[in-house]
Design a protein around this motif. Structure first.
Motif, short mmCIF file in Angstrom:
data_model
loop_
_atom_site.label_atom_id
_atom_site.label_comp_id
_atom_site.label_asym_id
_atom_site.label_seq_id
_atom_site.Cartn_x
_atom_site.Cartn_y
_atom_site.Cartn_z
N MET A 1 60.69 126.06 13.74
CA MET A 1 61.12 126.65 14.85
C MET A 1 60.20 127.69 15.18
O MET A 1 59.43 128.15 14.53
N VAL A 2 59.73 127.66 16.41
CA VAL A 2 58.84 128.70 16.72
C VAL A 2 59.17 130.01 17.02
O VAL A 2 60.48 130.20 17.61
N ASP A 3 58.63 131.00 16.61
CA ASP A 3 58.79 132.51 16.72
C ASP A 3 58.50 132.99 18.19
O ASP A 3 57.30 133.00 18.56
N THR A 4 59.63 132.83 19.12
CA THR A 4 59.42 133.39 20.50
C THR A 4 58.94 134.73 20.76
O THR A 4 58.59 135.10 21.92
N ARG A 5 59.25 135.60 19.76
CA ARG A 5 58.85 136.87 19.72
C ARG A 5 57.45 137.44 19.26
O ARG A 5 57.25 138.65 19.45
N SER A 6 56.85 136.52 19.08
CA SER A 6 55.47 136.70 18.40
C SER A 6 54.49 137.13 19.63
O SER A 6 54.67 136.69 20.78
N ARG A 7 53.32 137.96 19.29
CA ARG A 7 52.33 138.10 20.24
C ARG A 7 51.55 136.56 20.45
O ARG A 7 51.28 136.69 21.77
N ARG A 8 51.49 136.03 19.67
CA ARG A 8 50.60 134.67 20.18
C ARG A 8 51.41 133.82 20.90
O ARG A 8 50.82 133.32 21.78
N TYR A 9 52.62 133.96 20.89
CA TYR A 9 53.54 133.09 21.65
C TYR A 9 53.46 133.63 23.11
O TYR A 9 53.01 132.90 24.06
N ALA A 10 53.47 134.93 23.35
CA ALA A 10 53.52 135.65 24.43
C ALA A 10 51.84 135.42 25.18
O ALA A 10 51.93 135.22 26.19
N THR A 11 50.89 135.54 24.17
CA THR A 11 49.41 135.18 24.67
C THR A 11 49.28 134.09 25.18
O THR A 11 48.74 133.61 26.27
N ALA A 12 49.88 132.96 24.47
CA ALA A 12 49.73 131.50 24.86
C ALA A 12 50.51 131.21 26.16
O ALA A 12 50.00 130.57 27.17
N ALA A 13 51.68 131.80 26.42
CA ALA A 13 52.43 131.70 27.91
C ALA A 13 51.51 132.33 28.95
O ALA A 13 51.37 131.93 30.08
N ARG A 14 51.06 133.66 28.49
CA ARG A 14 50.09 134.27 29.53
C ARG A 14 49.00 133.45 29.86
O ARG A 14 48.52 133.30 31.01
N MET A 16 48.55 130.14 29.72
CA MET A 16 48.87 129.15 30.36
C MET A 16 49.42 129.23 31.70
O MET A 16 49.19 128.50 32.88
N PHE A 17 49.95 130.65 32.04
CA PHE A 17 50.50 130.90 33.41
C PHE A 17 49.25 131.14 34.29
O PHE A 17 48.92 130.40 35.33
N TRP A 18 48.08 131.72 33.75
CA TRP A 18 46.84 132.19 34.71
C TRP A 18 46.11 130.77 34.80
O TRP A 18 45.47 130.66 35.86
N SER A 19 45.97 130.11 33.65
CA SER A 19 45.09 128.68 33.72
C SER A 19 45.69 127.81 34.48
O SER A 19 45.07 127.09 35.53
N GLY A 20 47.07 127.78 34.73
CA GLY A 20 47.70 127.02 35.72
C GLY A 20 47.65 127.24 37.23
O GLY A 20 47.29 126.57 38.11
N ILE A 21 47.68 128.73 37.56
CA ILE A 21 47.45 129.28 38.96
C ILE A 21 45.86 128.63 39.25
O ILE A 21 45.56 128.38 40.11
N VAL A 22 44.76 129.02 38.40
CA VAL A 22 43.53 128.62 38.52
C VAL A 22 43.14 127.13 39.03
O VAL A 22 42.64 126.69 39.72
N LEU A 23 43.89 126.36 37.98
CA LEU A 23 43.76 125.10 38.39
C LEU A 23 44.39 124.57 39.34
O LEU A 23 43.79 123.55 40.12
N GLY A 69 47.96 121.83 37.24
CA GLY A 69 47.93 123.18 37.35
C GLY A 69 49.32 123.71 37.62
O GLY A 69 49.96 124.89 37.03
N GLY A 70 50.13 122.98 38.52
CA GLY A 70 51.48 123.11 38.89
C GLY A 70 52.38 122.94 37.64
O GLY A 70 53.15 123.82 37.31
N LEU A 71 52.14 121.97 36.77
CA LEU A 71 52.88 121.70 35.72
C LEU A 71 52.62 122.67 34.69
O LEU A 71 53.47 123.35 33.78
N LEU A 72 51.53 123.23 34.55
CA LEU A 72 51.12 124.06 33.38
C LEU A 72 51.67 125.68 33.69
O LEU A 72 52.31 126.09 32.94
N TRP A 73 51.64 125.76 35.10
CA TRP A 73 52.36 126.97 35.43
C TRP A 73 53.89 127.08 35.30
O TRP A 73 54.40 127.97 34.60
#
Length: 89
Positions: A1-14, A16-23, A69-73
């Protein structure tokens, strides 16, 4: 199970969000460049006619990049919104 409260999870989501917008924006820019009138290649032998080729490839690649990019976002937004609530002490 993934720990969704970890910093690494939040950093990965962040990221992915900005990379999706750029793409997405790069894909839209490629689509816009491929659809302009200056992007049409003309060959004039006895008659002038438009030639398909590189710009069609740019248009397809732009559409693919914008779609990815839309899917990643969207995945990043889901990652951020579907986090488990913090445990009560």
């Amino acid at each position: 199970m993934v720990d969704t409260r970890s910093r690494r999870y939040a950093t990965a989501a962040r990221r992915m969000f900005w990379s999706g917008i750029v793409l997405f924006l790069v894909g839209l820019a490629a689509l816009g460049a491929a659809r302009t009138d200056g992007a049409t290649t003309w060959r004039c032998d006895p008659k002038c006619r438009s030639v398909t080729g590189t710009w069609e490839s740019v248009e397809v690649a732009g559409a693919v990049v914008a779609g990815l990019g839309g899917l990643l976002w969207a995945a990043a937004v889901l990652m951020a919104t579907l986090r488990r609530p913090a445990r009560r002490p």
